[in-house]
Design an enzyme around this catalytic site. Structure first.
Site, PDB file in Angstrom:
ATOM      1  N   HIS A  17       2.945   9.983  16.209  1.00  0.00           N
ATOM      2  CA  HIS A  17       3.757   9.639  17.670  1.00  0.00           C
ATOM      3  C   HIS A  17       4.617  10.699  18.646  1.00  0.00           C
ATOM      4  O   HIS A  17       5.404  11.234  18.432  1.00  0.00           O
ATOM      5  CB  HIS A  17       4.417   8.447  17.107  1.00  0.00           C
ATOM      6  CG  HIS A  17       4.994   7.383  17.667  1.00  0.00           C
ATOM      7  ND1 HIS A  17       5.486   6.945  17.506  1.00  0.00           N
ATOM      8  CD2 HIS A  17       5.807   7.839  19.057  1.00  0.00           C
ATOM      9  CE1 HIS A  17       6.570   5.528  18.279  1.00  0.00           C
ATOM     10  NE2 HIS A  17       6.478   6.508  19.061  1.00  0.00           N
ATOM     11  N   HIS A  19       5.005  11.195  22.714  1.00  0.00           N
ATOM     12  CA  HIS A  19       4.261  11.289  23.890  1.00  0.00           C
ATOM     13  C   HIS A  19       4.072  12.549  25.081  1.00  0.00           C
ATOM     14  O   HIS A  19       4.998  13.279  25.252  1.00  0.00           O
ATOM     15  CB  HIS A  19       5.441  10.191  24.430  1.00  0.00           C
ATOM     16  CG  HIS A  19       5.169   8.849  24.039  1.00  0.00           C
ATOM     17  ND1 HIS A  19       4.576   8.297  24.921  1.00  0.00           N
ATOM     18  CD2 HIS A  19       6.162   8.536  22.960  1.00  0.00           C
ATOM     19  CE1 HIS A  19       4.806   6.771  23.740  1.00  0.00           C
ATOM     20  NE2 HIS A  19       5.635   6.936  22.884  1.00  0.00           N
ATOM     21  N   HIS A 197       3.305   0.202  19.895  1.00  0.00           N
ATOM     22  CA  HIS A 197       4.594  -0.068  19.563  1.00  0.00           C
ATOM     23  C   HIS A 197       4.974  -0.838  19.731  1.00  0.00           C
ATOM     24  O   HIS A 197       5.118  -2.160  20.611  1.00  0.00           O
ATOM     25  CB  HIS A 197       5.865   0.475  21.044  1.00  0.00           C
ATOM     26  CG  HIS A 197       5.752   2.112  21.660  1.00  0.00           C
ATOM     27  ND1 HIS A 197       4.226   2.546  21.149  1.00  0.00           N
ATOM     28  CD2 HIS A 197       6.201   3.526  21.632  1.00  0.00           C
ATOM     29  CE1 HIS A 197       3.746   4.165  21.424  1.00  0.00           C
ATOM     30  NE2 HIS A 197       5.533   4.633  22.010  1.00  0.00           N
ATOM     31  N   GLU A 200      10.458  -1.423  17.381  1.00  0.00           N
ATOM     32  CA  GLU A 200      11.896  -0.046  17.802  1.00  0.00           C
ATOM     33  C   GLU A 200      12.974  -1.394  18.172  1.00  0.00           C
ATOM     34  O   GLU A 200      13.736  -1.396  17.851  1.00  0.00           O
ATOM     35  CB  GLU A 200      11.298   0.522  18.745  1.00  0.00           C
ATOM     36  CG  GLU A 200      12.004   1.289  19.048  1.00  0.00           C
ATOM     37  CD  GLU A 200      11.582   2.202  20.270  1.00  0.00           C
ATOM     38  OE1 GLU A 200      12.409   3.143  20.492  1.00  0.00           O
ATOM     39  OE2 GLU A 200      11.045   2.143  21.463  1.00  0.00           O
ATOM     40  N   ASP A 278       8.638  11.290  19.358  1.00  0.00           N
ATOM     41  CA  ASP A 278       8.358  10.614  19.857  1.00  0.00           C
ATOM     42  C   ASP A 278       8.316  11.264  21.491  1.00  0.00           C
ATOM     43  O   ASP A 278       7.646  11.703  22.047  1.00  0.00           O
ATOM     44  CB  ASP A 278       9.576   9.569  19.736  1.00  0.00           C
ATOM     45  CG  ASP A 278       9.415   8.213  20.690  1.00  0.00           C
ATOM     46  OD1 ASP A 278       8.693   8.508  21.552  1.00  0.00           O
ATOM     47  OD2 ASP A 278      10.325   7.779  20.438  1.00  0.00           O
ATOM     48  N   ASP A 279       9.596  11.731  21.812  1.00  0.00           N
ATOM     49  CA  ASP A 279       9.917  11.999  22.751  1.00  0.00           C
ATOM     50  C   ASP A 279      10.589  13.664  22.856  1.00  0.00           C
ATOM     51  O   ASP A 279      11.969  13.074  23.570  1.00  0.00           O
ATOM     52  CB  ASP A 279      10.326  11.473  24.510  1.00  0.00           C
ATOM     53  CG  ASP A 279       9.443  10.674  24.465  1.00  0.00           C
ATOM     54  OD1 ASP A 279       8.442  10.053  24.795  1.00  0.00           O
ATOM     55  OD2 ASP A 279       9.522   8.911  24.397  1.00  0.00           O
TER      56      ASP A 279
END
Length: 339
Positions: A17, A19, A197, A200, A278-279
């Site tokens: 996961h 991005h 997603h 969340e 994630d980011d």
């Protein structure tokens, strides 16, 4: 007593996961802006980092999309990807499955080819440089309509032999997975794997929709699944992988604090939870930072961290023989470390 920090540092792992646009570090943003003569609304790296205070997902997305504006050429996307893979390799990530958001770029006039070819070149460079394998997942932006997603899937057709699957990201609330049922069906018919997603910020109902209407092969986030005991049991029974992102959850106020993070509850409920970043440029760390953030949680021990890494390979889209080889390496690492 086991040194969990040292154990996590050397632990072979996959990241599922990530991005790629979310790995754009402030220094890179300014460098690409200069390279491409793009103006950004921040005076300095420090000014930009100071803006990374988020109370919800949309706060982050507003800056995320501004940052993406500096990505203009194949070289930008190659360099962005390779910079991420350099950091991942340093964290002993041996396989990564990365998301990209083509609509973010095509909407501002950057051809799909520029984005895809740049990222694929970066992935190839990482395998040559680090031996790190990777797969590419095309994400649809859920705040746009399904027709736009269909148009993106159509444009992507010449690259589908190099794209492992499709995903669904961006603003979750108000954009349920069912909004994209038809395009996910089409993607599945093309042989693409499907992730989304859900759970969340959105409710457990969004997870049900992702399972039953999008027919996902992997669930991104999924935290709020635990609010529904029947759903939790189903996810455990079906061995559905959850790509959990602890520091992201903390930064976006999905949890009140790391001590309140549900990952231990997930493991105790038999869920195939994994740890991901994630980011990472926006949320305070790459994959090992996310593992380390969990070290202080009561109840998690070396076996749990080994299981999280094991789940990352089991939940990957690698072929069975590659998964078997990675699990053997992991088992050897754990045995040698404990000895």
């Amino acid at each position: 007593m086991t040194d969990l920090n040292a154990f996590v540092t050397g632990l072979p792992k996959a990241e599922l996961h990530l991005h790629i646009e979310g790995s754009l570090e402030p220094e890179q943003m300014f460098a690409f802006a200069r390279r491409n003569k793009v103006e950004i609304p921040f005076a300095s790296v420090e000014d930009l980092r100071g803006a990374y205070e988020f109370s919800k997902l949309q706060d982050f997305l507003d800056i995320y999309y501004q940052g993406a504006n500096v990505l203009c050429t194949e070289a930008d996307f190659h360099d962005l990807a390779l910079a991420y893979f350099d950091r991942a390799a340093a964290d002993n990530v041996v396989h990564a499955e990365i998301f990209f958001d083509p609509q973010t770029h095509t909407a501002r006039g950057i051809p799909f080819q520029v984005v895809a070819d740049g990222l694929l070149a970066g992935m190839s460079s990482a395998q040559t440089k680090h031996g790190l394998t990777s797969k590419l997942i095309l994400c649809f932006l859920r705040h746009l309509d399904e027709d736009d997603a269909f148009a993106t899937l159509k444009v992507a057709e010449p690259w589908l032999d190099r794209i492992a699957g499709v995903g669904l990201d961006s603003s979750e609330l108000g954009h349920p997975p069912s909004k994209f049922e038809k395009v996910f069906t089409a993607a599945g018919d093309m042989g693409l794997l499907r992730v989304a997603h859900a759970g969340e910020e959105g409710p457990p109902e969004y997870v049900y929709e992702a399972l039953d209407r999008l027919h996902i092969d992997r669930l991104d986030h999924g935290n709020r699944s635990l609010e529904d005991t029947v759903l939790t049991a189903r996810l455990a029974r079906e061995a559905m992988t959850l790509t959990v992102c602890p520091l992201s959850n903390l930064k976006l106020c999905v949890v009140d604090g790391i001590a309140a993070h549900p990952i231990e509850r997930m493991l105790r409920a038999g869920l195939r939870a994994t740890v991901n970043s994630d980011d990472p440029a926006y949320f305070g760390g790459y994959v090992n930072d996310n593992y380390r953030a969990l070290i202080g949680m009561d109840g998690l021990d070396v076996r749990d961290f080994a299981m999280l890494a094991r789940n990352s390979f089991l939940g990957s889209f690698l072929p069975d023989d590659a998964v078997t080889a990675h699990l053997a390496t992991l088992d050897t690492y754990v045995r040698d470390f404990m000895a």
